[in-house]
Design a protein around this motif. Sequence first.
Motif, short mmCIF file in Angstrom:
data_model
loop_
_atom_site.label_atom_id
_atom_site.label_comp_id
_atom_site.label_asym_id
_atom_site.label_seq_id
_atom_site.Cartn_x
_atom_site.Cartn_y
_atom_site.Cartn_z
N ALA A 1 -3.45 -3.09 -9.06
CA ALA A 1 -3.11 -1.82 -8.41
C ALA A 1 -1.91 -1.16 -9.10
CB ALA A 1 -2.81 -2.04 -6.94
N SER B 1 -7.97 3.13 -6.87
CA SER B 1 -6.75 3.33 -6.10
C SER B 1 -6.86 4.54 -5.19
CB SER B 1 -5.54 3.43 -7.02
OG SER B 1 -5.80 4.34 -8.03
N LEU C 1 2.69 1.60 -3.30
CA LEU C 1 1.78 2.06 -4.36
C LEU C 1 1.52 3.56 -4.23
CD1 LEU C 1 -0.69 -0.93 -4.42
CD2 LEU C 1 0.62 -0.08 -6.36
N GLU D 1 0.83 -1.21 0.00
CA GLU D 1 0.00 0.00 0.00
C GLU D 1 0.86 1.26 0.00
OE1 GLU D 1 -2.63 -0.01 3.31
OE2 GLU D 1 -3.98 -1.48 2.40
N HIS E 1 -0.78 -7.87 -6.85
CA HIS E 1 -0.47 -6.44 -6.95
C HIS E 1 -0.72 -5.87 -8.35
CE1 HIS E 1 1.25 -6.98 -3.10
NE2 HIS E 1 2.26 -7.70 -3.53
N SER F 1 -1.92 2.48 -11.10
CA SER F 1 -1.03 3.57 -10.64
C SER F 1 -0.15 4.09 -11.77
CB SER F 1 -0.14 3.08 -9.50
OG SER F 1 -0.92 2.54 -8.47
#
Length: 560
Positions: A516, A551, A486, A483, A513, A520
């Motif tokens: 995400a 996100s 990211l 987290e 992952h 990003s």
Amino acid sequence: MSEENSKAILQGKVISPGLAEGKTFVLRNRLSQLDAPGLIEFKDIEQELEYLDDATASISQGLLFLATKVEKEMNSRLASVFEAHQLMLNDPLLKLELQAEIRENLVSASSAVKAVFLRWEKRFQMMESQIAQHKGDDMRDLSNRLSNELSGIKIHPLENIPAGCILVATRLLPSDTVHLSQHSASAVLLEYGGAGSHAALFAREMGLPCIAGIADIIKKIPTGALTLVDAHKGEAIIHPEAEDAEEFHSKVHKQQKLFAEARQKAHEQAVTQDGVAISVLANVGCRADTEKAMENGAEGIGLYRTEHAYMGRITPPSADELFDEMRDTLAPAIGKPICVRILDIGADKLLPFTGFLAESNPALGRRGIRFLREYPNLLETQLRAVLKLTSEFDISLLVPMVTLPSDMAMVKEALKRLGAELGLAVLPPLGAMIETPAAALSARRLALYADFFSFGTNDLIQYTFASDRDNAAVEQYTVNSSEVILRLLRIVHEDVPDMPLSVCGELAGGKEHIAALLGSGIRALSLASPLIPAIKEVIRGVTQVNVSEDSHLAEKMMLI
Ligand code: PEP
Ligand code: MG
């Protein structure tokens, strides 16, 4: 295990995922006791000193040979371990202590080796740092080698393990891993071993399932016990019952089927549900890696770790030697995009010709570009070799361990100067590895000198969480690191929206992952090639890559 043949379930942590079934082989500790001293007479001292010198020279040569072999066949980081061993073995202080032991205590070379190395091993083990503790292992390994050499025994305990066994050991020493590759076990269960340890590195490289952290393992598991290893769950079932075996076999079957399906489609592009094509590239270090990468459907090389070209050498390669080595490594990927990382040396990755750098905190010291700024000739040799490669390959260049814009400015300047000297009209694109929080938070200024960014998430996690990636004792600090990482990725994406972004650290190989990462702003992933087929499949299932609301929502929910 108290009751013979009764079922037992042991839990540990996953070091390398996979499923395996077989009979256990328990590797008992070697050299745990100091043998009774082999006393000698005064007149024999010189002879024993000579034996010691001969054995040291022979082992030293063997270690360099091993480093070269491991580097070519397996992994540069593992190879650097043997080079470090070679340096330790030739440490003048160690040599003096061994000679004094023989002279002053009138003991044989063999006894001196056992006594002195045990002392050094204990000294390291008493230190708190994990690196020092690893050095304790290294000392034990060297001691075994020297003792065997002195007594003429050349057989390694792993030479005779039954093929396909489940190897059970307290820990694996670096030299054990080489023998394991030749006499392969089907899985490894260990008492000690962090995710960043030598054993972990090796196991992942070989696709060997491995679980560590099983306390008193040697006492709990007998040799010859049928065992099911589920190194996804971190579980080993000793003496399984019929239903355990049935369940396990259906898991194996399912996994094989999934892998075969993914493998079939591995050479097709990975496009998300909303039509975004993602480049899936491979991390390589040697030619065999590049060959494997092509078989696994890599669309290019996203990270060529050039440290391999420096391993096992007493002197650094010339630009021509480096060019030949790189050309050979990359040949199977000709015509595809290739990203060459300049030398990431320092910290735990040492080279024989640079000697030890006396630093109390090497991971925060001179490594990567920091090291090259101190050794500009090393940088120049690499840039010359890479520039020569551009006539045959589609090359870009990546700078490791960037912290400051001046790290990039310096490389760009050198690249321009050498390009002009060689009469090149076009220079290869230059990228910065984002491996430090400072780099991530300086994206706009770094962008002045960079054509692309590649996130080295292994180090980015280590430096963001102040948690040594090789130290199992602080591993828990990075378990939920994604987290935070990211968030750094998104900051970079927002700060430099037009910058091409890729990920080349281990995070790129984690199925959980992928969505995400793509959300990003990541459009290229570079990973260990055996994972490519499965990761491409995951990408194909991702929806709404262009919508980053998910996100942002996740970010709002985070308490950071
Ligand atoms: C990283 O740090 O994520 C990376 C890819 O580089 P290395 O693992 O070689 O340090
Ligand atoms: Mg790194």
